[in-house]
Design an enzyme around this catalytic site. Sequence first.
Site, PDB file in Angstrom:
ATOM      1  N   GLU A  90       1.020   3.830   1.931  1.00 37.30           N
ATOM      2  CA  GLU A  90       1.568   4.190   3.240  1.00 37.30           C
ATOM      3  C   GLU A  90       2.745   3.296   3.617  1.00 37.30           C
ATOM      4  O   GLU A  90       3.748   3.778   4.147  1.00 37.30           O
ATOM      5  CB  GLU A  90       0.495   4.059   4.340  1.00 37.30           C
ATOM      6  CG  GLU A  90      -0.721   4.917   4.121  1.00 37.30           C
ATOM      7  CD  GLU A  90      -1.872   4.198   3.429  1.00 37.30           C
ATOM      8  OE1 GLU A  90      -3.023   4.439   3.813  1.00 37.30           O
ATOM      9  OE2 GLU A  90      -1.622   3.397   2.505  1.00 37.30           O
ATOM     10  N   CYS A 133      -2.174  -0.453   7.550  1.00 42.13           N
ATOM     11  CA  CYS A 133      -1.372   0.767   7.467  1.00 42.13           C
ATOM     12  C   CYS A 133      -1.420   1.555   8.766  1.00 42.13           C
ATOM     13  O   CYS A 133      -0.410   2.119   9.190  1.00 42.13           O
ATOM     14  CB  CYS A 133      -1.836   1.601   6.282  1.00 42.13           C
ATOM     15  SG  CYS A 133      -1.507   0.782   4.690  1.00 42.13           S
ATOM     16  N   CYS A 164      -6.051   1.901   5.995  1.00 44.69           N
ATOM     17  CA  CYS A 164      -6.675   0.651   6.423  1.00 44.69           C
ATOM     18  C   CYS A 164      -6.047   0.211   7.751  1.00 44.69           C
ATOM     19  O   CYS A 164      -5.117   0.840   8.254  1.00 44.69           O
ATOM     20  CB  CYS A 164      -6.462  -0.432   5.355  1.00 44.69           C
ATOM     21  SG  CYS A 164      -4.751  -0.993   5.221  1.00 44.69           S
ATOM     22  N   HIS A 185       0.854  -1.190   0.000  1.00 42.41           N
ATOM     23  CA  HIS A 185       0.000   0.000   0.000  1.00 42.41           C
ATOM     24  C   HIS A 185       0.890   1.241   0.000  1.00 42.41           C
ATOM     25  O   HIS A 185       2.061   1.185   0.400  1.00 42.41           O
ATOM     26  CB  HIS A 185      -0.886   0.020   1.241  1.00 42.41           C
ATOM     27  CG  HIS A 185      -1.972  -1.005   1.219  1.00 42.41           C
ATOM     28  ND1 HIS A 185      -3.044  -0.954   2.085  1.00 42.41           N
ATOM     29  CD2 HIS A 185      -2.168  -2.094   0.443  1.00 42.41           C
ATOM     30  CE1 HIS A 185      -3.848  -1.973   1.842  1.00 42.41           C
ATOM     31  NE2 HIS A 185      -3.334  -2.687   0.856  1.00 42.41           N
TER      32      HIS A 185
END
Length: 157
Positions: A61, A92, A89, A59
């Site tokens: 992040e 993260c 999410c 992801h």
Amino acid sequence: MSATPDETEDLRWMRRALALARRAAATGEVPVGALVVRDGVALGEGWNQPIGCCDPTAHAEIQALRAAAGRTANYRLPGAVLYVTLEPCAMCAGAMLHARIARLVYGADDPRAGAVSSVFEILGDRRLNHRVPAEGGMLAAECGALLQEFFRARRGA
């Protein structure tokens, strides 16, 4: 009324996160961009790459946190701010807690998987030994429009 210096800086970095999100979209990834900033310096940046990297943890992040930790040679990033175009999410959010991120600024809410305020409230959970103050809604309309555009194109509508 003009923006405060902090708001001006936040807008500057969120615009950079949006540029990174567009980079993700250009490669067929969900358009999310992120960067880690400390003392006015971008330490790491990332964009969604789970498809391209064949990695479910890639992801935006996580990519930004990995780059920042590598640059500083420290998995802890005290005093750093993470900017991201979409509410993080649970994975993260957990990574931000472990990295000791000082503050989160994000754009659009994620009503399906958001772990800051939409579905879960991980970053402020008092049962944890670290909390991350979060400010959502920064350039939310632009961040949300980028996501809507991406998914509309994928559906062929």
